[in-house]
Design a protein around this motif. Structure first.
Motif, PDB file in Angstrom:
ATOM      1  N   ASN A 128       0.837  -1.199   0.000  1.00  0.00           N
ATOM      2  CA  ASN A 128       0.000   0.000   0.000  1.00  0.00           C
ATOM      3  C   ASN A 128       0.873   1.250   0.000  1.00  0.00           C
ATOM      4  N   ALA A 129       0.231   2.385  -0.081  1.00  0.00           N
ATOM      5  CA  ALA A 129       0.959   3.657  -0.176  1.00  0.00           C
ATOM      6  C   ALA A 129       1.806   3.925   1.064  1.00  0.00           C
ATOM      7  N   MET A 167       7.331   2.475  -7.436  1.00  0.00           N
ATOM      8  CA  MET A 167       6.237   3.146  -8.152  1.00  0.00           C
ATOM      9  C   MET A 167       5.526   2.180  -9.097  1.00  0.00           C
ATOM     10  N   ALA A 168       6.262   1.291  -9.737  1.00  0.00           N
ATOM     11  CA  ALA A 168       5.637   0.294 -10.615  1.00  0.00           C
ATOM     12  C   ALA A 168       4.742  -0.645  -9.814  1.00  0.00           C
ATOM     13  N   ILE A 169       5.187  -1.031  -8.638  1.00  0.00           N
ATOM     14  CA  ILE A 169       4.363  -1.885  -7.773  1.00  0.00           C
ATOM     15  C   ILE A 169       3.082  -1.166  -7.395  1.00  0.00           C
ATOM     16  N   GLU A 171      -5.010  -3.293 -10.133  1.00  0.00           N
ATOM     17  CA  GLU A 171      -5.759  -4.403  -9.529  1.00  0.00           C
ATOM     18  C   GLU A 171      -7.025  -3.889  -8.860  1.00  0.00           C
ATOM     19  N   LEU A 172      -6.881  -2.823  -8.099  1.00  0.00           N
ATOM     20  CA  LEU A 172      -8.035  -2.259  -7.390  1.00  0.00           C
ATOM     21  C   LEU A 172      -9.080  -1.732  -8.368  1.00  0.00           C
ATOM     22  N   LEU A 173      -8.627  -1.094  -9.434  1.00  0.00           N
ATOM     23  CA  LEU A 173      -9.572  -0.594 -10.436  1.00  0.00           C
ATOM     24  C   LEU A 173     -10.318  -1.732 -11.124  1.00  0.00           C
ATOM     25  N   GLN A 174      -9.625  -2.811 -11.404  1.00  0.00           N
ATOM     26  CA  GLN A 174     -10.254  -3.960 -12.040  1.00  0.00           C
ATOM     27  C   GLN A 174     -11.229  -4.642 -11.101  1.00  0.00           C
TER      28      GLN A 174
END
Length: 127
Positions: free
Chosen positions: A78-79, A111-113, A120-123
């Motif tokens: 996570n962030a 940043m890529a992760i 993933e969250l958007l999907q």
């Protein structure tokens, strides 16, 4: 990389106040050899050398190593994890324990992760 000779006599032409100002605000503009000479000159003039405080010096308890005690790298899910890791990379780079190119590559991976997690969250939300 170009190598420059540092002329102590030229550096000594600066006033003590100018040297202190350079050491406090413009260290990054000078080679390590010139900084060492500036510090020596100031000490020879009987004045203490004021170091620029780092973020970690202001709050050392906030520093967490980018590598955990087992020698592995922390998981970035996570962030908040990313922020801790990026702060650690910045600290280690400023302290000289991590090469800037290595820190840049690591930051790009983090940043890529985060982008992959975002996708993933958007999907998941689309389903």
């Amino acid at each position: 990389m170009n190598e420059y000779k540092v002329d102590k006599s030229m550096l000594e032409q600066n006033s003590t106040e100018e040297i202190q100002h350079i050491l406090k605000h413009y260290r990054d503009d000078y080679t390590p050899e010139a900084i060492a000479l500036f510090q020596q000159i100031v000490r020879e003039r009987g004045v203490g050398v004021e170091e620029r405080p780092s973020a970690v010096a202001l709050n050392p308890s906030k520093h967490v190593s980018a590598v955990d005690s087992s020698g592995g790298t922390p998981e970035v899910t996570n962030a908040a994890d990313a922020i801790r890791l990026l702060n650690s990379l910045l600290h280690d780079t400023l302290m000289g324990s991590v090469e800037p190119a290595t820190a840049t590559a690591a930051a790009q991976i983090v940043m890529a992760i985060l982008r992959a997690r975002e996708m993933e969250l958007l999907q998941e939300n689309d389903d």
